[in-house]
Write a protein that holds these residues in place. Structure first.
Motif, PDB file in Angstrom:
ATOM      1  N   UNK A  93      46.877  25.889  37.908  1.00 15.98           N
ATOM      2  CA  UNK A  93      47.463  27.354  37.664  1.00 15.98           C
ATOM      3  C   UNK A  93      46.467  28.376  37.088  1.00 15.98           C
ATOM      4  N   UNK A  94      46.361  29.389  37.963  1.00 15.14           N
ATOM      5  CA  UNK A  94      45.240  30.278  37.859  1.00 15.14           C
ATOM      6  C   UNK A  94      45.712  31.633  37.502  1.00 15.14           C
ATOM      7  N   UNK A  95      45.375  32.112  36.261  1.00 16.95           N
ATOM      8  CA  UNK A  95      45.468  33.604  35.931  1.00 16.95           C
ATOM      9  C   UNK A  95      44.527  34.269  37.030  1.00 16.95           C
ATOM     10  N   UNK A  96      44.958  34.967  37.837  1.00 21.30           N
ATOM     11  CA  UNK A  96      44.353  35.765  38.983  1.00 21.30           C
ATOM     12  C   UNK A  96      43.488  36.793  38.468  1.00 21.30           C
ATOM     13  N   UNK A  97      42.641  37.016  37.519  1.00 17.29           N
ATOM     14  CA  UNK A  97      41.978  38.256  37.279  1.00 17.29           C
ATOM     15  C   UNK A  97      40.690  37.815  36.955  1.00 17.29           C
ATOM     16  N   UNK A  98      39.646  38.830  36.834  1.00 20.76           N
ATOM     17  CA  UNK A  98      38.321  38.406  36.552  1.00 20.76           C
ATOM     18  C   UNK A  98      38.099  39.566  35.170  1.00 20.76           C
ATOM     19  N   UNK A  99      37.362  39.247  34.326  1.00 22.35           N
ATOM     20  CA  UNK A  99      36.781  40.266  32.989  1.00 22.35           C
ATOM     21  C   UNK A  99      36.464  41.600  33.715  1.00 22.35           C
ATOM     22  N   UNK A 100      36.731  42.711  32.672  1.00 23.08           N
ATOM     23  CA  UNK A 100      36.323  43.988  33.253  1.00 23.08           C
ATOM     24  C   UNK A 100      34.899  43.923  33.169  1.00 23.08           C
ATOM     25  N   UNK A 101      34.301  44.808  33.933  1.00 23.93           N
ATOM     26  CA  UNK A 101      32.884  45.035  33.904  1.00 23.93           C
ATOM     27  C   UNK A 101      32.627  46.529  34.424  1.00 23.93           C
ATOM     28  N   UNK A 102      31.996  47.274  33.534  1.00 20.03           N
ATOM     29  CA  UNK A 102      31.930  48.665  33.888  1.00 20.03           C
ATOM     30  C   UNK A 102      30.733  48.957  34.938  1.00 20.03           C
ATOM     31  N   UNK A 103      29.694  47.926  34.757  1.00 17.17           N
ATOM     32  CA  UNK A 103      28.568  48.114  35.819  1.00 17.17           C
ATOM     33  C   UNK A 103      28.975  47.766  37.102  1.00 17.17           C
ATOM     34  N   UNK A 104      30.163  46.856  37.135  1.00 11.34           N
ATOM     35  CA  UNK A 104      30.727  46.325  38.683  1.00 11.34           C
ATOM     36  C   UNK A 104      31.817  47.259  38.948  1.00 11.34           C
ATOM     37  N   UNK A 105      32.372  47.895  38.135  1.00 12.05           N
ATOM     38  CA  UNK A 105      33.323  48.864  38.521  1.00 12.05           C
ATOM     39  C   UNK A 105      34.738  48.058  38.713  1.00 12.05           C
ATOM     40  N   UNK A 106      35.053  47.087  37.490  1.00  8.15           N
ATOM     41  CA  UNK A 106      35.963  45.986  37.641  1.00  8.15           C
ATOM     42  C   UNK A 106      36.532  46.477  36.185  1.00  8.15           C
ATOM     43  N   UNK A 107      37.981  46.717  36.721  1.00 13.72           N
ATOM     44  CA  UNK A 107      39.022  47.066  35.570  1.00 13.72           C
ATOM     45  C   UNK A 107      40.112  46.099  35.615  1.00 13.72           C
ATOM     46  N   UNK A 108      41.070  46.797  34.913  1.00  5.62           N
ATOM     47  CA  UNK A 108      42.519  45.737  34.829  1.00  5.62           C
ATOM     48  C   UNK A 108      43.058  46.355  36.217  1.00  5.62           C
ATOM     49  N   UNK A 109      42.853  47.719  36.862  1.00  5.79           N
ATOM     50  CA  UNK A 109      43.702  48.036  37.939  1.00  5.79           C
ATOM     51  C   UNK A 109      43.090  47.199  39.123  1.00  5.79           C
ATOM     52  N   UNK A 110      41.940  46.583  39.335  1.00  7.48           N
ATOM     53  CA  UNK A 110      41.383  45.977  40.563  1.00  7.48           C
ATOM     54  C   UNK A 110      40.765  44.591  40.257  1.00  7.48           C
ATOM     55  N   UNK A 111      41.080  44.126  38.823  1.00  7.14           N
ATOM     56  CA  UNK A 111      40.566  42.499  38.291  1.00  7.14           C
ATOM     57  C   UNK A 111      41.322  41.534  39.390  1.00  7.14           C
ATOM     58  N   UNK A 112      42.390  41.670  39.937  1.00  7.62           N
ATOM     59  CA  UNK A 112      42.977  40.821  40.688  1.00  7.62           C
ATOM     60  C   UNK A 112      42.409  40.678  41.997  1.00  7.62           C
ATOM     61  N   UNK A 113      42.331  41.817  42.700  1.00  8.85           N
ATOM     62  CA  UNK A 113      41.523  41.648  44.001  1.00  8.85           C
ATOM     63  C   UNK A 113      40.050  41.067  43.744  1.00  8.85           C
ATOM     64  N   UNK A 114      39.494  41.463  42.633  1.00 15.18           N
ATOM     65  CA  UNK A 114      38.086  40.800  42.713  1.00 15.18           C
ATOM     66  C   UNK A 114      38.214  39.106  42.342  1.00 15.18           C
ATOM     67  N   UNK A 115      39.317  38.617  41.945  1.00 12.89           N
ATOM     68  CA  UNK A 115      39.571  37.249  41.900  1.00 12.89           C
ATOM     69  C   UNK A 115      39.721  36.446  42.893  1.00 12.89           C
ATOM     70  N   UNK A 116      40.092  37.326  43.996  1.00 16.01           N
ATOM     71  CA  UNK A 116      40.778  36.401  45.160  1.00 16.01           C
ATOM     72  C   UNK A 116      39.614  35.548  45.801  1.00 16.01           C
ATOM     73  N   UNK A 117      38.480  36.058  45.842  1.00 13.72           N
ATOM     74  CA  UNK A 117      37.395  35.129  46.280  1.00 13.72           C
ATOM     75  C   UNK A 117      37.377  33.910  45.780  1.00 13.72           C
ATOM     76  N   UNK A 118      37.566  33.721  44.489  1.00 12.37           N
ATOM     77  CA  UNK A 118      37.488  32.568  43.672  1.00 12.37           C
ATOM     78  C   UNK A 118      38.881  31.562  44.300  1.00 12.37           C
ATOM     79  N   UNK A 119      39.954  32.231  44.501  1.00  7.80           N
ATOM     80  CA  UNK A 119      41.009  31.575  44.892  1.00  7.80           C
ATOM     81  C   UNK A 119      40.756  30.800  46.375  1.00  7.80           C
TER      82      UNK A 119
END
Length: 352
Positions: free
Chosen positions: A134-160
């Motif tokens: 069971x995967x919580x489908x988000x990655x941690x926020x990262x200012x340098x990579x422009x990752x936030x709670x708004x796009x964290x799920x999209x960034x996770x999908x490669x792992x899936x």
């Protein structure tokens, strides 16, 4: 075709629920059955997290004592203590899955993982033992990579995609999807990949979260197009999508930003839907024209994916109330209080 006045469903199941510990657990655990669920798949992010089979089984016994009419399905928390040997022990004991939390993305996830690769031997053992990842489908926020709670799920999908490709016989569930991209990703992958959808994400958008701390959850509700994608996934009747409420109670005070000792405390993440879950789901599905998909979504699809047959005489019947039921503002007991999702709003269905 006229809409029915009653609906009977075979053994509704919630494949993602939090029932906490201590006083909060005493209050909320019986609410699972009250909300119409006959089977509940329990999350392991307690304090400390459930990383040992013996602790999982002890927790299961506690839940069974609090709510004996519910079938409690248990999980381990992915952590360095969860080894291939622990997986085999857990599988033999009847533990059904392992939940992965990326570090720091949600409630009690400080012990979460940062590198999936180191757990490949664990995933291989799970594949061999028939356990579910069971995967919580988000990655941690990262200012340098422009990752936030708004796009964290999209960034996770490669792992899936990578995990699904590397372990084609491992059943994988992307939990509580919130984006159109997640829906498309799950549909593009093989039959070993499925997805839970919550009741609250079928209604919320970022506009309804922003002014209301009781709507704040992780993952965050997104745009109207994302909500439409979730509704379309349910409406399609695809067996890849089923109910996982992510019902997550917090004490009322924890949902309110506060200042103590000169420090600002953040609002806790979670929506609490367990006490009225089945009537709420029926009301929501009817609202977007998918009431005919209710049985598949709450009873059939998840059970088939998890290989959990419905118990005999575990049917639940819904009916239209003579007077619409209004969700109460608070639920209290055992020295604690929680605000349920949709407090003050009316439900179009009730459990007989």
């Amino acid at each position: 075709m006229p809409t029915p006045s009653t609906i009977t469903l075979p053994a509704p199941a919630d494949f993602h629920v939090h029932v906490r510990q201590g006083a909060m657990s005493e209050l909320v655990t019986p609410h699972v059955a009250q909300g119409g669920m006959r089977t509940a798949y329990v999350m392991p992010n307690l304090v400390p997290p459930l990383t040992r089979t013996d602790d999982v089984l002890a927790y299961q016994r506690t839940l069974e004592a609090l709510a004996p009419d519910v079938e409690w399905l248990m999980t381990l928390y992915l952590h360095p203590e969860v080894t291939p040997d622990e997986i085999r022990k857990a599988a033999k004991a009847g533990v059904r899955g392992v939940k992965s939390y990326p570090r720091g993305v949600t409630t009690n996830s400080a012990s979460g993982i940062e590198d999936y690769g180191v757990y490949y031997p664990v995933f291989k053992a799970m594949e061999e033992e028939g356990m579910v990842l069971n995967l919580h489908g988000e990655v941690p926020s990262d200012d340098e990579k422009n990752i936030s709670v708004l796009n964290a799920e999209k960034h996770f999908l490669g792992h899936l995609r990578q995990l699904a490709a590397d372990f084609p016989a491992l059943r994988i569930v992307l939990e509580h999807a919130t984006t159109a991209e997640a829906v498309d990703c799950v549909l593009s992958l093989g039959p070993n990949v499925a997805c839970t959808i919550t009741a609250h994400h079928l209604w919320l958008t970022i506009d309804t979260v922003a002014p209301q701390p009781h709507h704040f959850c992780k993952p965050l509700a997104k745009e109207p197009r994302d909500r439409r994608a979730l509704q379309a996934a349910v409406s399609s009747g695809s067996p890849k999508f089923f109910l996982g409420s992510d019902s997550a109670p917090h004490p009322t005070a924890s949902k309110m930003p506060s200042v103590t000792g000169g420090e600002l405390h953040a609002c806790a993440a979670g929506c609490y839907t367990s006490p009225y879950l089945l009537p709420l789901v029926a009301t929501l599905l009817e609202g977007f024209g998918a009431l005919d998909r209710l049985q598949g979504f709450v009873s059939d699809h998840g059970r088939k994916f998890y290989n959990i047959p419905a118990a005999e005489k575990a049917e639940v019947t819904l009916r239209r109330p003579a007077t619409p039921f209004r969700v109460p503002a608070t639920l209290a007991g055992f020295g604690t209080e929680v605000v349920p999702f949709w407090a003050g709003r009316e439900l179009a269905w009730e459990i007989v």
